[in-house]
Design an enzyme around this catalytic site. Structure first.
Site, mmCIF file in Angstrom:
data_model
loop_
_atom_site.group_PDB
_atom_site.id
_atom_site.type_symbol
_atom_site.label_atom_id
_atom_site.label_comp_id
_atom_site.label_asym_id
_atom_site.label_seq_id
_atom_site.Cartn_x
_atom_site.Cartn_y
_atom_site.Cartn_z
ATOM 1 N N LYS A 1 -25.234 83.919 -0.133
ATOM 2 C CA LYS A 1 -25.963 84.045 -1.394
ATOM 3 C C LYS A 1 -24.972 83.817 -2.538
ATOM 4 O O LYS A 1 -24.160 84.682 -2.855
ATOM 5 C CB LYS A 1 -26.599 85.418 -1.576
ATOM 6 C CG LYS A 1 -27.564 85.440 -2.797
ATOM 7 C CD LYS A 1 -27.718 86.806 -3.436
ATOM 8 C CE LYS A 1 -26.770 87.041 -4.561
ATOM 9 N NZ LYS A 1 -26.999 86.189 -5.765
ATOM 10 N N GLY B 1 -29.167 89.507 -6.904
ATOM 11 C CA GLY B 1 -28.510 90.524 -6.101
ATOM 12 C C GLY B 1 -29.428 91.636 -5.635
ATOM 13 O O GLY B 1 -29.411 91.995 -4.438
ATOM 14 N N PRO B 2 -30.230 92.200 -6.544
ATOM 15 C CA PRO B 2 -31.102 93.301 -6.125
ATOM 16 C C PRO B 2 -32.124 92.927 -5.054
ATOM 17 O O PRO B 2 -32.620 93.808 -4.351
ATOM 18 C CB PRO B 2 -31.802 93.701 -7.436
ATOM 19 C CG PRO B 2 -30.847 93.302 -8.504
ATOM 20 C CD PRO B 2 -30.229 92.029 -8.005
ATOM 21 N N VAL C 1 -32.097 89.417 -2.920
ATOM 22 C CA VAL C 1 -31.478 88.682 -1.816
ATOM 23 C C VAL C 1 -30.182 89.352 -1.358
ATOM 24 O O VAL C 1 -29.930 89.497 -0.158
ATOM 25 C CB VAL C 1 -31.228 87.217 -2.211
ATOM 26 C CG1 VAL C 1 -30.450 86.478 -1.127
ATOM 27 C CG2 VAL C 1 -32.553 86.521 -2.474
ATOM 28 N N GLY C 2 -29.369 89.788 -2.317
ATOM 29 C CA GLY C 2 -28.127 90.462 -1.942
ATOM 30 C C GLY C 2 -28.380 91.736 -1.154
ATOM 31 O O GLY C 2 -27.713 91.998 -0.144
ATOM 32 N N GLU D 1 -14.138 92.558 -2.243
ATOM 33 C CA GLU D 1 -13.120 92.145 -3.203
ATOM 34 C C GLU D 1 -13.732 92.362 -4.570
ATOM 35 O O GLU D 1 -14.627 91.638 -4.991
ATOM 36 C CB GLU D 1 -12.736 90.675 -2.977
ATOM 37 C CG GLU D 1 -11.416 90.288 -3.633
ATOM 38 C CD GLU D 1 -11.584 89.717 -5.010
ATOM 39 O OE1 GLU D 1 -11.439 90.497 -5.992
ATOM 40 O OE2 GLU D 1 -11.854 88.515 -5.132
#
Length: 489
Positions: free
Chosen positions: A188, A221-222, A224-225, A263
């Site tokens: 992603k 992000g909220p 798919v992540g 990271e």
């Protein structure tokens, strides 16, 4: 920009190779999968115009990608390391062939000046990938310890979540070692700078990467992540981004006890020792603070200087800053382009205003847009002096072209200040080499640059404390993507 629906890449000599790039689409099981729902606009931050669009992916899209990666895993993991190396060597060649298009794409999607995009954004990935290949070629995939055979095996399906600041380099840093180790990948990329990831999938497939080995799912992000982090079919998540987002990834992944490599953020201190060449320290220090408009987790954003030398250093910074031309990132002469988005511009501007409000001495720059830039995500490259090491601008990751100068009394004080944040990603020391190396050993960070040492793509990179865990690049970066099996006979 090329006509919608395809991108033209320069090939050898006068040849040009057209590769289809259906947009907006995911890349699943070796082909473009058109969007089936809402779209996310990709905005050129220099012009505030829409550059491209991507699908607003869903958990169901992640399911499809994981299914493809799971199907591909037995075949890819059973190939020899030599065969995997051969495929990735062809990918490196494709990256080099298409470097100019990749550079211009990254400049359009996140605003890096074109000269920097050529040198770093598109220039680093083939170097990083080649270094990973060299590591894999030297790697011992098994060894005998007494009556035990120790075997290193791929983890399985890797979920890779990458940021917008170095969109192609961060992708390569994760995907290439993961593939060399025999894993398959669901990627992603950031929705802010996703186009270069799609191009990578296209050229990797053209280089012979089998279908399903690399899959790209676009989205937020909220959604798919988090779906990648929680998915029971994903065996590991490798994430680069903010510390706050890293906590969410860890929490989502904890339910399936998958491996998580993070990271995260940084607040690198650059310690200028009393015996340092101040001109050199200022030139390199400002370059590492303001490159990519300061949008780098390893940016040297805190310059620690002897208190009695601060005035000299500040005047040199004031003079050196004049060379950092703010402008259109497509212009060859531009050294500082826009930030990657309007939201990022507002965030960085708020930090600059906070520094002024908290009483730091404004040397150059300041809040507001640069003169002549009424639109675009531009900020004024800024230097503060007399900064309190406990202040907000000295403690929090700003992620913009903001350098803070902090005076120290002696080297113990300098080390205390350098170590005095929640971060521990990187640092720098300038001065007598032997002395600088001794100081470097006292810093609680994963990477220290001493003087003008060149970057080593074989060296591990990663952080202490809230800068994350695990390592990327080098042998340690390959080992992140491997399981260890002991067979006692």
């Amino acid at each position: 920009m090329d006509p919608p629906g395809h991108t033209v890449f320069p090939g050898h000599m006068e040849q040009r190779t057209e590769l289809p790039l259906p947009a907006p689409s995911h890349w699943i099981d070796g082909r473009a999968v058109p969007a089936s729902g809402s779209l996310i606009d990709v905005v050129n931050p220099a012009t505030d115009t829409v550059f491209a669009a991507i699908p607003e992916g869903s958990a169901e899209d992640v399911d499809l990608a994981v299914e493809a990666a799971t199907r591909a895993f037995p075949g890819w993991s059973s190939t020899s390391p030599e065969d995997r190396v051969a495929v990735l060597e062809r990918v490196v060649e494709e990256l080099r062939l298409h470097a100019e298009t990749l550079a211009s794409t990254i400049t359009a999607e996140m605003g890096a000046p074109i000269s920097f995009s050529r040198a770093a954004q598109a220039g680093f990935p083939p170097l990083s990938a080649a270094a990973a290949i060299e590591t894999a070629q030297r790697f011992s995939w098994s060894e005998e310890v007494g009556n035990t055979l120790i075997v290193r095996e791929p983890i399985g399906v890797v979920g890779a979540i990458t940021p917008w600041n170095f969109p192609l380099q961060q992708l390569v840093t994760k995907v290439v070692p993961a593939l060399l180790a025999g894993n398959t990948v669901v990627l992603k990329p950031s929705e802010i700078a996703p186009v270069s990831a799609q191009l990578f999938a296209v050229v990797a497939t053209a280089a012979g990467l089998p279908a399903g080995v690399l899959n790209v799912v676009h989205g937020t992000g909220p959604v798919v992540g988090e779906a990648i982090s929680r998915h029971p079919g994903i065996d590991m998540v490798s994430f680069t981004g903010s510390t706050a987002a890293g906590r969410l990834v860890s929490a989502a992944a904890s339910g399936t006890v998958k491996r998580v490599a993070l990271e995260l953020g940084g607040k690198a201190a650059h310690i200028v020792l009393p015996d340092a060449d101040l001109d050199d320290a200022v030139t390199r220090g400002l370059a590492f603070a303001w490159s990519n408009a300061g949008q780098a987790c390893g940016a040297w954003t805190r310059m620690l200087v002897p208190a009695d030398l601060q005035e000299q250093v500040v005047e040199k910074l004031r003079a050196a800053s004049a060379d950092y031309t703010v402008g259109d990132p497509a212009d060859e002469s531009t050294r500082v382009g826009p930030l990657a988005s309007e939201a990022q511009r507002e965030r960085v501007d708020a930090y600059i205003r906070r520094g002024v409000a908290d009483g730091a001495t404004l040397v150059v720059g300041g809040p507001g847009r640069p003169e002549g830039f009424g639109t675009g995500a531009y900020v004024r490259p800024t230097v503060f002096a007399d900064v309190d090491p406990g202040s907000v601008i000295a403690q929090e990751e700003i992620f913009g072209p903001v350098l803070v100068v902090i005076p120290y009394t002696d080297e113990d004080h300098a080390v205390e200040i350098a170590n005095g944040t929640v971060y521990g990603l990187s640092a720098a020391v300038t001065g007598d080499r032997e002395h600088a190396v001794e100081i470097a050993g006292r810093l609680r960070v994963g990477l220290v640059h001493v003087n003008d040492a060149h970057h080593n793509f074989q060296a591990p990179f990663g952080g202490y404390k809230q800068s994350g865990n695990g390592r990327e690049m080098g042998r340690a970066g390959l080992e992140e993507f491997l399981e260890t099996k002991a067979i006692t006979r």
